[in-house]
Design a protein around this motif. Sequence first.
Motif, mmCIF file in Angstrom:
data_model
loop_
_atom_site.group_PDB
_atom_site.id
_atom_site.type_symbol
_atom_site.label_atom_id
_atom_site.label_comp_id
_atom_site.label_asym_id
_atom_site.label_seq_id
_atom_site.Cartn_x
_atom_site.Cartn_y
_atom_site.Cartn_z
ATOM 1 N N GLU A 140 1.461 -3.170 -5.091
ATOM 2 C CA GLU A 140 1.522 -3.233 -6.557
ATOM 3 C C GLU A 140 2.902 -2.846 -7.078
ATOM 4 O O GLU A 140 3.406 -3.444 -8.032
ATOM 5 C CB GLU A 140 0.439 -2.333 -7.141
ATOM 6 N N ARG A 141 3.506 -1.869 -6.433
ATOM 7 C CA ARG A 141 4.844 -1.429 -6.857
ATOM 8 C C ARG A 141 5.866 -2.552 -6.687
ATOM 9 O O ARG A 141 6.837 -2.633 -7.448
ATOM 10 C CB ARG A 141 5.247 -0.201 -6.048
ATOM 11 N N HIS A 142 5.634 -3.428 -5.710
ATOM 12 C CA HIS A 142 6.528 -4.558 -5.477
ATOM 13 C C HIS A 142 6.087 -5.817 -6.221
ATOM 14 O O HIS A 142 6.602 -6.912 -5.958
ATOM 15 C CB HIS A 142 6.639 -4.852 -3.979
ATOM 16 N N GLY A 143 5.138 -5.674 -7.139
ATOM 17 C CA GLY A 143 4.802 -6.769 -8.034
ATOM 18 C C GLY A 143 3.649 -7.656 -7.630
ATOM 19 O O GLY A 143 3.395 -8.680 -8.281
ATOM 20 N N VAL A 144 2.922 -7.318 -6.573
ATOM 21 C CA VAL A 144 1.777 -8.129 -6.159
ATOM 22 C C VAL A 144 0.570 -7.759 -7.025
ATOM 23 O O VAL A 144 0.172 -6.592 -7.079
ATOM 24 C CB VAL A 144 1.449 -7.910 -4.665
ATOM 25 N N THR A 145 -0.005 -8.742 -7.690
ATOM 26 C CA THR A 145 -1.176 -8.535 -8.541
ATOM 27 C C THR A 145 -2.301 -9.454 -8.074
ATOM 28 O O THR A 145 -2.065 -10.400 -7.309
ATOM 29 C CB THR A 145 -0.852 -8.852 -10.009
ATOM 30 N N PRO A 146 -3.533 -9.227 -8.546
ATOM 31 C CA PRO A 146 -4.627 -10.126 -8.154
ATOM 32 C C PRO A 146 -4.352 -11.581 -8.507
ATOM 33 O O PRO A 146 -4.815 -12.492 -7.820
ATOM 34 C CB PRO A 146 -5.821 -9.563 -8.922
ATOM 35 N N GLY A 147 -3.586 -11.817 -9.567
ATOM 36 C CA GLY A 147 -3.268 -13.180 -9.961
ATOM 37 C C GLY A 147 -2.150 -13.814 -9.163
ATOM 38 O O GLY A 147 -1.899 -15.024 -9.301
ATOM 39 N N SER A 148 -1.485 -13.042 -8.315
ATOM 40 C CA SER A 148 -0.347 -13.562 -7.559
ATOM 41 C C SER A 148 -0.769 -14.482 -6.424
ATOM 42 O O SER A 148 -0.011 -15.364 -6.014
ATOM 43 C CB SER A 148 0.478 -12.411 -6.974
ATOM 44 N N GLY A 149 -1.970 -14.263 -5.881
ATOM 45 C CA GLY A 149 -2.424 -15.055 -4.751
ATOM 46 C C GLY A 149 -3.208 -14.211 -3.775
ATOM 47 O O GLY A 149 -3.414 -13.005 -3.982
ATOM 48 N N PRO A 150 -3.654 -14.808 -2.665
ATOM 49 C CA PRO A 150 -4.473 -14.084 -1.685
ATOM 50 C C PRO A 150 -3.662 -13.073 -0.889
ATOM 51 O O PRO A 150 -2.449 -13.214 -0.714
ATOM 52 C CB PRO A 150 -5.001 -15.196 -0.780
ATOM 53 N N VAL A 151 -4.359 -12.058 -0.399
ATOM 54 C CA VAL A 151 -3.749 -11.035 0.448
ATOM 55 C C VAL A 151 -4.521 -10.975 1.758
ATOM 56 O O VAL A 151 -5.691 -11.355 1.821
ATOM 57 C CB VAL A 151 -3.736 -9.650 -0.231
ATOM 58 N N VAL A 152 -3.849 -10.491 2.806
ATOM 59 C CA VAL A 152 -4.476 -10.416 4.118
ATOM 60 C C VAL A 152 -4.416 -8.986 4.628
ATOM 61 O O VAL A 152 -3.438 -8.266 4.371
ATOM 62 C CB VAL A 152 -3.793 -11.378 5.119
ATOM 63 N N VAL A 153 -5.453 -8.574 5.320
ATOM 64 C CA VAL A 153 -5.520 -7.237 5.926
ATOM 65 C C VAL A 153 -5.812 -7.422 7.404
ATOM 66 O O VAL A 153 -6.824 -8.032 7.775
ATOM 67 C CB VAL A 153 -6.621 -6.377 5.285
ATOM 68 N N THR A 154 -4.938 -6.915 8.270
ATOM 69 C CA THR A 154 -5.190 -6.979 9.708
ATOM 70 C C THR A 154 -5.936 -5.718 10.153
ATOM 71 O O THR A 154 -5.933 -4.707 9.456
ATOM 72 C CB THR A 154 -3.883 -7.117 10.497
ATOM 73 N N GLY A 155 -6.584 -5.809 11.311
ATOM 74 C CA GLY A 155 -7.373 -4.668 11.776
ATOM 75 C C GLY A 155 -8.410 -4.268 10.754
ATOM 76 O O GLY A 155 -8.693 -3.086 10.556
ATOM 77 N N ALA A 156 -9.016 -5.273 10.120
ATOM 78 C CA ALA A 156 -9.823 -5.019 8.929
ATOM 79 C C ALA A 156 -11.091 -4.220 9.180
ATOM 80 O O ALA A 156 -11.619 -3.595 8.264
ATOM 81 C CB ALA A 156 -10.175 -6.341 8.251
ATOM 82 N N ALA A 157 -11.607 -4.234 10.400
ATOM 83 C CA ALA A 157 -12.836 -3.482 10.678
ATOM 84 C C ALA A 157 -12.560 -2.036 11.057
ATOM 85 O O ALA A 157 -13.489 -1.251 11.224
ATOM 86 C CB ALA A 157 -13.625 -4.155 11.799
ATOM 87 N N GLY A 158 -11.296 -1.661 11.176
ATOM 88 C CA GLY A 158 -10.940 -0.287 11.512
ATOM 89 C C GLY A 158 -10.847 0.612 10.293
ATOM 90 O O GLY A 158 -11.189 0.210 9.180
ATOM 91 N N GLY A 159 -10.373 1.835 10.510
ATOM 92 C CA GLY A 159 -10.360 2.828 9.446
ATOM 93 C C GLY A 159 -9.458 2.463 8.288
ATOM 94 O O GLY A 159 -9.877 2.462 7.123
ATOM 95 N N VAL A 160 -8.181 2.157 8.563
ATOM 96 C CA VAL A 160 -7.254 1.771 7.497
ATOM 97 C C VAL A 160 -7.680 0.445 6.887
ATOM 98 O O VAL A 160 -7.765 0.290 5.663
ATOM 99 C CB VAL A 160 -5.811 1.671 8.031
ATOM 100 N N GLY A 161 -7.946 -0.531 7.752
ATOM 101 C CA GLY A 161 -8.241 -1.870 7.273
ATOM 102 C C GLY A 161 -9.470 -1.945 6.403
ATOM 103 O O GLY A 161 -9.470 -2.627 5.368
ATOM 104 N N SER A 162 -10.532 -1.252 6.780
ATOM 105 C CA SER A 162 -11.772 -1.345 6.015
ATOM 106 C C SER A 162 -11.608 -0.760 4.622
ATOM 107 O O SER A 162 -12.106 -1.328 3.641
ATOM 108 C CB SER A 162 -12.913 -0.646 6.765
ATOM 109 N N VAL A 163 -10.893 0.350 4.495
ATOM 110 C CA VAL A 163 -10.668 0.924 3.164
ATOM 111 C C VAL A 163 -9.730 0.036 2.358
ATOM 112 O O VAL A 163 -9.917 -0.151 1.151
ATOM 113 C CB VAL A 163 -10.112 2.359 3.274
#
Length: 329
Positions: A140-163
């Motif tokens: 968000e600090r670098h200007g990414v908003t929900p309207g900017s486009g899709p985002v990806v999370v790697t390791g998504a089932a792990g602790g960091v990724g799931s949150v």
Amino acid sequence: MFRGLLIDRQDGQQTAAIRMLDETSLPAGEVTVRVAYSTLNYKDALAITGRSPVVRKFPMVPGIDFAGTVQASDSPDFAPGDQVVLNGWGMGEKHWGGLAELARVPADWLIPLQAPFTPRQAMGIGTAGYTAALCVLALERHGVTPGSGPVVVTGAAGGVGSVAVALLAKAGYEVAAVTGRVQEADFLTGLGARHIIDRAEISQPSRPLEKERWIGAVDVAGGQVLANVCAAMRYRGVVAACGLAASMDFPATVAPFILRNVTLAGIDSVMAPKTDRLQAWQRLATDLDTAVLDRLVQEVALDEAAAIAPDLLAGQVRGRLVVRVGAAP
């Protein structure tokens, strides 16, 4: 005397076992905390198993975070009875950590437990969830908003990724979740992910630039996965990199950064200043649904932590492992 998980090394052999410890053995610090809950993180598992030289001196109590109640304090900032949280600062590496019933730490390392969280819920979030919040704030600090486009999370089932998935979805982002455990698809869609990507799709060497897919990314993997994520970022995309679960290497080119103006933002949760910590925890208190949090958490007893560590390293643990250390206040 108090119980704790103690790692020791004698004649080149490492052991990790529950021991009775003397309070006089605690390291220096202004505040002594009666620990209610800690967690088992990837770094803790490395320390317990000895698979990586995480521990800088022996003997050592692992546990990079904890939540509990102040028992004694020489600091004006905290008084007996205050509920507090600690993440990072070399806990479990250079300073005895949270996998023991008592901890003694410098006052500057602590922050107040944020309402509405209980100590158990705070450790359900833990350093992993707090790191995820730092990543979201960086996007968000670098200007990414929900309207900017899709985002990806790697390791998504792990602790960091799931949150991270849960926080981004709550904020309205279109989230793609990358996982090596596609059987966790229902779990991830339940957190708010709209797309599930098999990690195998982005694990092999690729071209310096791939088709533009994402405007933001949270990466916990490093290595080829991070390189491929960067290669597939949209123009002016932002990647928050916070982990090396796959590799410490970064086999990439500068092409995404100089041709698509991609930003690679490094995220450190260990030494982050208190202002950043408070902002992250306040964001978690606002945006992380405690009902979602409950789905992320598996609770284990202190006596079970050492035995579970190898499973965590093998990627066989979903979400967050909360360790019940003492009686909840």
